[in-house]
Structures are given as structure tokens and as C-alpha cells.
Design an enzyme around this catalytic site. Structure first.
Site, PDB file in Angstrom:
ATOM      1  N   ASP A  73       0.918  -1.183  -0.052  1.00  0.00           N
ATOM      2  CA  ASP A  73       0.011   0.135   0.148  1.00  0.00           C
ATOM      3  C   ASP A  73       0.996   1.229   0.044  1.00  0.00           C
ATOM      4  OD1 ASP A  73      -1.718   2.169   0.486  1.00  0.00           O
ATOM      5  OD2 ASP A  73      -2.748   1.061   2.251  1.00  0.00           O
ATOM      6  N   TYR A 106       0.598   0.212  14.720  1.00  0.00           N
ATOM      7  CA  TYR A 106      -0.428  -0.298  13.735  1.00  0.00           C
ATOM      8  C   TYR A 106      -0.108   1.055  12.547  1.00  0.00           C
ATOM      9  CZ  TYR A 106      -4.625  -0.287  11.003  1.00  0.00           C
ATOM     10  OH  TYR A 106      -5.431  -0.503   9.931  1.00  0.00           O
ATOM     11  N   LYS A 157      -3.462  -2.641   7.947  1.00  0.00           N
ATOM     12  CA  LYS A 157      -3.673  -4.100   7.713  1.00  0.00           C
ATOM     13  C   LYS A 157      -2.747  -4.765   6.725  1.00  0.00           C
ATOM     14  CE  LYS A 157      -5.697  -6.704  10.670  1.00  0.00           C
ATOM     15  NZ  LYS A 157      -5.196  -6.717  11.899  1.00  0.00           N
TER      16      LYS A 157
END
Length: 381
Positions: free
Chosen positions: A11, A228, A231
């Protein structure tokens, strides 16, 4: 001649938010990789997108973990990130966790699935690519594809499959793996891979001859980065036909959606919805999680395809069921089981909120004691 099929994804910037990829970014990645094909460093290449992620599909003869191939993907993602930053896309370069390539992209953010094999007279493969979920999303379908005869008739009637398959299962926290032979160790396998937050299937091998049948990306970004950063949005390669599950047997698990972790902020459980390439743009509550299936025939290393395997009305019901499941889970709001359990939330942004409350928790038993009893209790402590 042995062929290596490598799928490396990342990403590097969402458009708009986390829902899709921008054409300029995708074209930049595609052009960089295409030049490497022209140079002869790769046999062939293709680009897939799912949500805000880009996957580079490559064939070559350099073997698994080849520095040349990984560097090509890394540099393509770097160039794409430059465009994403120029366009001020969301999370530009978020999966590139370091500034310097060090010989292999593993541990650097991008997800990787690779396998090397002798090309058969007909070599069909399917590349699955998911968004808004984690590598454990593949645990259930891989079990059904390669160990459940109620899904895969070939396990009973194909002599090359009748001996079963061996699953290599990775503990994502320790980095240790174990190989479990099915059907003999089927229950041991299920005992592990049912714990989706800890164990993921990395590879599947055919017992008949040890030939590789499937391989998945297993990188968990939160464990690499320590926080984080999105995902993991995994990829999976599965070989089909002639001693492996038929294409229909490989696709069948996706006809009945199941619950995976991810969705909004990587903090929620939701149904994995099989969609066509065109519909791989999750936007409802940044989801629900999506998966595409890209089918290829490999001919002398060339990628013939892709065929859009879920662009089939036979999967319409699966999509409707997934939407019903999404409605049920969304009714839970921020409450579990829609929100992930506490141990999984440790790797999201929630700890930053909890840190602000650290000094405000008190012992309720002590609160009810008289001042004299408090002093006595402190002396005893």
C-alpha cells in the site's frame, strides 16, 4: 526449466482515503516493471489492484528470494510513492517501512508470496489478493481447498491428491513454523489455524511428490513496525488442475463468506466478500474486506491473463450474504465481537488512548476503606 512466480504487494497511497488506487500511481509502478521485462531481468509481469493496494506479479528464473526481483519491486513502489506524495494521497508510502533496500523486501513492509516449479504442459494458477484483512484470512479456504473432501472431490478421486497435502504453519509472533501432514494430522492443523491471530498457513505441499501447491504472504505489518501502520492485505498463489485442486474446487470456499479480521482501522471483524476487479474498491466503513481472484495460464513463463475469476453471477449470492453479515456486525458498533478482542487491539492505535488514562485507575476496595484502614493497609503492603 524452472519458473519462479513472485507476487509482491504494498500500500503506497490510497485514493480516496483507503478505498482505491490512483491510476497515475499504478501506471508508474507498471511502467517501471515493464522496463525490467524489456531488459530481460523478468520473463513477464502484470499489475493487480485491490482497494488501496498494488500487487506486482512477476515470472522469472532467478528463484525465490532473489535480490534482483525484490529490488525491482521495491524501486517500483518507491517511484509510485513519489507520485502518491505529489498527489497528497492518503498514507503515501505507508508500507515502505525503511528508506534503504537491503537485499530482500521481507521485513521491510511489502507482502511477498513466491513459488518455484517446473512448468507443466498446462500450468493454471490463481492469484488471490485481499484488502482490509490479514494473512490469516487464507487459513479457512486453504484448509477447504487442500484438506476437506466435502469441498475438494479430488482428494478422494485423484490418485495424485489422494495421499493428501502438508501444511506449513507459521507462528507470526515467534517466527517458528511447523509442517503438518493431512489427513493424518488434520485435527492438529485445525487446532492451530483456528487461532487466526497467531497462526497462518505459509505453504502447502503435495504429499505424493512434495511439489508446492500454494504459498501465501505472511508478513504482519504491526509486528514489523511495532505499531499499527495498516492491515496486511495478503496475497495467495494457488496452482490448479492435474494433481492439484480443480479451479472450481479452489474457488468454492469463497462462495460462502466467512469472518476475517481487519476492516475499519484494522480493528474490526467482517465478512470477506469475493468481487470482480471493478468492485475491489471497499468504501462502506472502509470495507467490508474484499478479495479478487486473478487467473493465469503460464506458458513458457509468460502470464496469459488475467481472467477475473469472481466476475461470475454464481458469486452474487456470496456477495449478498456478505452484505447481510456486514449489517449484523455493524449493529455491534464499537463493541466486540465486531471490534477485535483486546489482545489484537494492542497493535492498533487504541493503546495511545489508554495511555492517557493510565494514572486514573484506582483500587475500588481501598476507596471504600476509612482513612485509618487505608493507613493500616499501606503499612501491611
Amino acid at each position: 526449466m524452472k519458473i519462479t512466480l513472485s507476487v509482491i504487494k504494498a500500500d503506497i497511497g490510497g485514493f480516496v482515503g483507503h478505498s482505491s488506487t490512483h491510476p497515475e500511481v499504478v501506471n508508474t509502478v507498471r511502467e517501471h516493471v515493464a522496463k525490467e521485462v524489456e531488459k530481460g531481468n523478468l520473463i513477464d509481469s502484470d499489475i493487480l489492484t485491490c482497494g488501496d493496494d498494488i500487487a506486482i506479479v512477476m515470472t522469472h528464473t532467478h528463484g525465490v528470494d532473489a535480490e534482483l526481483v525484490h529490488k525491482i519491486a521495491w524501486e517500483a513502489f518507491e517511484k509510485g510513492t513519489e507520485v502518491a506524495k505529489k498527489l497528497k494521497l492518503y498514507g503515501a508510502g505507508q508500507d515502505l517501512l525503511t528508506d534503504t533496500f537491503s537485499g530482500n523486501v521481507k521485513g521491510m513492509g511489502p507482502g511477498v508470496a513466491e513459488m518455484e516449479f517446473e512448468e507443466r504442459p498446462s500450468e493454471p494458477v490463481i492469484v488471490f489478493f485481499a484488502d482490509k484483512t490479514s494473512p490469516s484470512a487464507w487459513n479457512l479456504p486453504l484448509y477447504e481447498m487442500f484438506a476437506d473432501p466435502m469441498n475438494t472431490a479430488g482428494l478422494v478421486i485423484d490418485p495424485k491428491m489422494h495421499d493428501g497435502f502438508t501444511f506449513e504453519v507459521l507462528d507470526v509472533y515467534t517466527g517458528k513454523a511447523v509442517k503438518l501432514n493431512t489427513p493424518a494430522e488434520l485435527y492438529d492443523l485445525l487446532a492451530l489455524i483456528g487461532s487466526v491471530g497467531k497462526y497462518v498457513v505459509k505453504n502447502v505441499y503435495r504429499n505424493y511428490d512434495g511439489e508446492i501447491a500454494a504459498t501465501a504472504s505472511t508478513q504482519r505489518l504491526s509486528l514489523i513496525a511495532g505499531q499499527y501502520v495498516g492491515k496486511d492485505d495478503p496475497v495467495l498463489i494457488v496452482r490448479a488442475q492435474s494433481g492439484f485442486p480443480a479451479v472450481g474446487e479452489i474457488l468454492e470456499p469463497f462462495a460462502r463468506p466467512w469472518i476475517v479480521e481487519g476492516w475499519m482501522r484494522g480493528s474490526h471483524n467482517g465478512p470477506l466478500m469475493p468481487v470482480s476487479f471493478e468492485d475491489a474498491r471497499p468504501s462502506r466503513f472502509d470495507g467490508p474486506p474484499r478479495v479478487i481472484g486473478a487467473g493465469y495460464q503460464i506458458a513458457n513463463g509468460k502470464l496469459i491473463g488475467p481472467a477475473d475469476m469472481f466476475k461470475d453471477p454464481a458469486f452474487d449470492k456470496a456477495r449478498m450474504v456478505a452484505q447481510d453479515m456486514a449489517d449484523i456486525l455493524r449493529r455491534q458498533g464499537i463493541f466486540e465481537p465486531h471490534r477485535l478482542p483486546a489482545e489484537e487491539m494492542e497493535y492498533t492505535t487504541l493503546p495511545k488512548v489508554l495511555k492517557r488514562l493510565e494514572g486514573r485507575f484506582y483500587d475500588t476496595e481501598v476507596e471504600r476503606l476509612s482513612e485509618e484502614q487505608k493507613i493500616e493497609k499501606e503499612d501491611m503492603d
